[in-house]
Design a protein around this motif. Structure first.
Motif, PDB file in Angstrom:
ATOM      1  N   PRO A  68      -2.597 -17.912 -11.590  1.00  0.00           N
ATOM      2  CA  PRO A  68      -2.432 -16.828 -12.568  1.00  0.00           C
ATOM      3  C   PRO A  68      -2.505 -15.469 -11.867  1.00  0.00           C
ATOM      4  N   ALA A  69      -1.639 -14.554 -12.263  1.00  0.00           N
ATOM      5  CA  ALA A  69      -1.645 -13.211 -11.670  1.00  0.00           C
ATOM      6  C   ALA A  69      -1.366 -12.192 -12.768  1.00  0.00           C
ATOM      7  N   ARG A  70      -2.459 -11.637 -13.310  1.00  0.00           N
ATOM      8  CA  ARG A  70      -2.315 -10.638 -14.372  1.00  0.00           C
ATOM      9  C   ARG A  70      -2.494  -9.215 -13.847  1.00  0.00           C
ATOM     10  N   SER A  71      -2.949  -9.115 -12.592  1.00  0.00           N
ATOM     11  CA  SER A  71      -3.130  -7.789 -11.977  1.00  0.00           C
ATOM     12  C   SER A  71      -2.653  -7.859 -10.528  1.00  0.00           C
ATOM     13  N   PHE A  72      -2.389  -6.670  -9.955  1.00  0.00           N
ATOM     14  CA  PHE A  72      -1.957  -6.634  -8.550  1.00  0.00           C
ATOM     15  C   PHE A  72      -3.066  -7.126  -7.617  1.00  0.00           C
ATOM     16  N   THR A  73      -4.310  -6.902  -8.005  1.00  0.00           N
ATOM     17  CA  THR A  73      -5.440  -7.387  -7.196  1.00  0.00           C
ATOM     18  C   THR A  73      -5.417  -8.910  -7.132  1.00  0.00           C
ATOM     19  N   SER A 144       8.130 -16.260  -8.154  1.00  0.00           N
ATOM     20  CA  SER A 144       8.479 -16.160  -9.571  1.00  0.00           C
ATOM     21  C   SER A 144       7.186 -15.927 -10.332  1.00  0.00           C
ATOM     22  N   ILE A 145       7.233 -15.041 -11.308  1.00  0.00           N
ATOM     23  CA  ILE A 145       6.068 -14.813 -12.175  1.00  0.00           C
ATOM     24  C   ILE A 145       6.550 -14.980 -13.611  1.00  0.00           C
ATOM     25  N   HIS A 146       6.088 -16.044 -14.255  1.00  0.00           N
ATOM     26  CA  HIS A 146       6.522 -16.343 -15.617  1.00  0.00           C
ATOM     27  C   HIS A 146       5.294 -16.532 -16.489  1.00  0.00           C
ATOM     28  N   LYS A 147       5.186 -15.714 -17.535  1.00  0.00           N
ATOM     29  CA  LYS A 147       4.016 -15.753 -18.422  1.00  0.00           C
ATOM     30  C   LYS A 147       2.715 -15.670 -17.614  1.00  0.00           C
ATOM     31  N   ASP A 148       2.703 -14.711 -16.660  1.00  0.00           N
ATOM     32  CA  ASP A 148       1.528 -14.397 -15.822  1.00  0.00           C
ATOM     33  C   ASP A 148       1.157 -15.497 -14.827  1.00  0.00           C
ATOM     34  N   GLN A 149       2.025 -16.508 -14.647  1.00  0.00           N
ATOM     35  CA  GLN A 149       1.756 -17.557 -13.654  1.00  0.00           C
ATOM     36  C   GLN A 149       2.694 -17.322 -12.469  1.00  0.00           C
ATOM     37  N   ALA A 150       2.087 -17.055 -11.315  1.00  0.00           N
ATOM     38  CA  ALA A 150       2.878 -16.785 -10.109  1.00  0.00           C
ATOM     39  C   ALA A 150       3.067 -18.060  -9.298  1.00  0.00           C
ATOM     40  N   VAL A 151       4.270 -18.229  -8.766  1.00  0.00           N
ATOM     41  CA  VAL A 151       4.562 -19.328  -7.843  1.00  0.00           C
ATOM     42  C   VAL A 151       5.144 -18.696  -6.592  1.00  0.00           C
ATOM     43  N   LEU A 152       4.554 -19.014  -5.420  1.00  0.00           N
ATOM     44  CA  LEU A 152       5.039 -18.476  -4.145  1.00  0.00           C
ATOM     45  C   LEU A 152       5.619 -19.597  -3.299  1.00  0.00           C
ATOM     46  N   MET A 153       6.828 -19.337  -2.785  1.00  0.00           N
ATOM     47  CA  MET A 153       7.580 -20.381  -2.096  1.00  0.00           C
ATOM     48  C   MET A 153       8.288 -19.840  -0.854  1.00  0.00           C
ATOM     49  N   LEU A 154       8.756 -20.758  -0.020  1.00  0.00           N
ATOM     50  CA  LEU A 154       9.655 -20.435   1.082  1.00  0.00           C
ATOM     51  C   LEU A 154      10.994 -21.094   0.789  1.00  0.00           C
ATOM     52  N   ASP A 155      12.077 -20.321   0.866  1.00  0.00           N
ATOM     53  CA  ASP A 155      13.414 -20.857   0.608  1.00  0.00           C
ATOM     54  C   ASP A 155      13.908 -21.570   1.865  1.00  0.00           C
ATOM     55  N   THR A 156      14.106 -22.893   1.764  1.00  0.00           N
ATOM     56  CA  THR A 156      14.523 -23.672   2.940  1.00  0.00           C
ATOM     57  C   THR A 156      16.041 -23.788   3.055  1.00  0.00           C
ATOM     58  N   SER A 157      16.766 -23.412   1.989  1.00  0.00           N
ATOM     59  CA  SER A 157      18.217 -23.651   1.965  1.00  0.00           C
ATOM     60  C   SER A 157      19.029 -22.546   2.624  1.00  0.00           C
ATOM     61  N   GLY A 158      18.625 -21.292   2.428  1.00  0.00           N
ATOM     62  CA  GLY A 158      19.454 -20.169   2.881  1.00  0.00           C
ATOM     63  C   GLY A 158      20.526 -19.915   1.834  1.00  0.00           C
ATOM     64  N   ALA A 159      21.783 -20.169   2.167  1.00  0.00           N
ATOM     65  CA  ALA A 159      22.864 -20.020   1.175  1.00  0.00           C
ATOM     66  C   ALA A 159      22.645 -21.034   0.057  1.00  0.00           C
ATOM     67  N   PRO A 160      22.969 -20.695  -1.191  1.00  0.00           N
ATOM     68  CA  PRO A 160      22.771 -21.643  -2.303  1.00  0.00           C
ATOM     69  C   PRO A 160      23.469 -22.977  -2.035  1.00  0.00           C
ATOM     70  N   LEU A 161      22.914 -24.055  -2.593  1.00  0.00           N
ATOM     71  CA  LEU A 161      23.429 -25.391  -2.302  1.00  0.00           C
ATOM     72  C   LEU A 161      24.792 -25.670  -2.907  1.00  0.00           C
ATOM     73  N   HIS A 162      25.219 -24.852  -3.909  1.00  0.00           N
ATOM     74  CA  HIS A 162      26.575 -25.099  -4.427  1.00  0.00           C
ATOM     75  C   HIS A 162      27.629 -24.728  -3.394  1.00  0.00           C
ATOM     76  N   LYS A 163      27.224 -23.983  -2.352  1.00  0.00           N
ATOM     77  CA  LYS A 163      28.163 -23.643  -1.276  1.00  0.00           C
ATOM     78  C   LYS A 163      28.203 -24.813  -0.292  1.00  0.00           C
ATOM     79  N   ARG A 164      29.015 -25.802  -0.611  1.00  0.00           N
ATOM     80  CA  ARG A 164      29.091 -27.030   0.197  1.00  0.00           C
ATOM     81  C   ARG A 164      29.786 -26.797   1.532  1.00  0.00           C
ATOM     82  N   GLY A 165      30.695 -25.801   1.556  1.00  0.00           N
ATOM     83  CA  GLY A 165      31.441 -25.554   2.791  1.00  0.00           C
ATOM     84  C   GLY A 165      32.902 -25.938   2.700  1.00  0.00           C
TER      85      GLY A 165
END
Length: 374
Positions: A68-73, A144-165
């Motif tokens: 939960p993240a309701r403040s910057f602290t 992402s912060i949705h309804k005061d719930q923060a989720v922190l992630m690392l993007d492993t894909s880079g370009a979106p996966l719909h870009k098959r090539g």
């Protein structure tokens, strides 16, 4: 014991159940489905498998923490407690981007700054230095912060996966590869299926159907951000890719037939099918949908198509005429299962037949229905 990680894969709205099934088939554990996202657990190798194999995921993110993240602290303190150094080295770059919705922390630029500062604070303690050049490998931090719930992630894909090539070129209104793959799944395309697309555009639907039928992993030909990361320097991605190559079903009897009235679309479909490695399975013709007929009236087949719908009045009227035409020739073939995607509210009326089933899907930001006729 192998390290277990949590992975989050966003997807287009309406494809959650399809993606969830894909994840379970891949071996994902503790699968949780929410709107536009599937989260699951697995060994670190699952990051490579998910990137290479998942057909309907938009990207693959490694979840480092949720709180939960309701403040910057709160946001700063909790972010600084996460083990970022397990992945990011002292030379590496770690830009931050994300979104916030229905939360007290609604300023995205402020959240970006706070998260960046918190990660730097963590690294100051861990690495014993105050300056970070960020000249090394890129680790994109996503939040992402949705309804005061923060989720922190690392993007492993880079370009979106719909870009098959395979689709460097496309026509004006292409359907996303991930949506096309979802439609092929909902249409139950198998290794022995016969698939028609009489309004093929740049060929995405029939190509995704072929990739599924031949068990060709959608990410088999492209590269991903995490391939450069230290934790994957043992050749995990290369190993998973080799396995995927060995699992291609070259003996699958699948056949695809694509056609379009526009010669440029025919040319694009031929080029894209060749890049995707399925050109030998797809026949492409220049033909008006008004002249559509299955090659064998006794053969069971699938029609998978995304007819034009237009935005201006003239285009809409032309699209409506196409729907009527489709109903007159495709809708009267008893041996065809038809899956037609359209945002038009009156589609069934114009087509002249009520769908056996409808499913709400999103083509980008456009709300559509997948009309299913059995």
């Amino acid at each position: 014991m192998e390290k277990i990680v949590t992975i989050a894969c966003p997807c287009l709205f309406g494809l959650e159940s399809v993606l969830s099934f894909e994840v379970k088939k891949l071996g994902g554990e503790n699968v949780v489905v929410t709107d536009g996202k599937v989260t699951f657990d697995g060994p670190l190798e699952m990051v490579a498998k998910a990137n290479i194999w998942l057909r309907t995921a938009e990207r693959v993110c490694l979840v480092l923490g949720s709180f939960p993240a309701r403040s910057f602290t709160e946001l700063f303190d909790q972010t600084a407690q996460l083990p970022w150094e397990e992945y990011i080295g002292r030379e590496d770059a770690f830009p931050v981007k994300g979104w916030s919705l229905n939360s007290q922390l609604h300023s995205v630029p402020d959240c970006q700054r706070i998260i960046k500062r918190a990660v730097v604070r963590r690294f100051e303690k861990v690495y014993g230095q105050t300056f970070f050049a960020e000249t090394g490998c890129v680790y994109q931090i996503q939040f992402s912060i949705h309804k005061d719930q923060a989720v922190l992630m690392l993007d492993t894909s880079g370009a979106p996966l719909h870009k098959r090539g395979y689709r460097a070129n496309s026509n004006e209104a292409p359907i996303k590869e991930t949506l096309a793959a979802g439609m092929a799944d909902l249409a139950r395309v198998h290794s022995d299926s016969i698939v028609y697309d009489p309004l093929c555009g740049s060929g995405t639907l029939v190509i995704e159907a072929a990739l599924k039928a031949l068990n060709i992993a959608p990410g088999i030909r492209r590269r991903f951000a995490a391939q450069q990361w230290k934790v994957f320097s043992d050749g995990t991605f290369e190993r998973v890719r080799r396995e995927a190559v060995s699992m291609v079903r070259k003996d699958a009897p699948f056949r695809g037939y694509a056609s379009d009235i526009d010669p440029q679309s025919v040319k694009l479909t031929i080029e894209n099918a060749a890049k995707a490695g399925v050109a030998s399975r797809i026949r492409v013709d220049e033909k008006d949908v008004a002249h559509f007929a299955p090659r064998d009236s006794q053969e069971r087949a699938i029609v998978l198509t995304n007819p034009p719908y237009g935005e201006r009045l003239l285009e809409i009227r032309q699209a409506e005429e196409i729907y009527r035409m489709m109903g007159e020739n495709i809708g009267t073939c008893d041996n065809l299962n038809c899956y037609i995607i359209s945002p038009h509210e009156e589609f069934e009326k114009l087509y002249g037949k009520t769908a056996n089933k409808r499913r709400k899907l999103y083509n980008g930001m456009i709300k559509c229905q997948l009309f299913m006729y059995y």
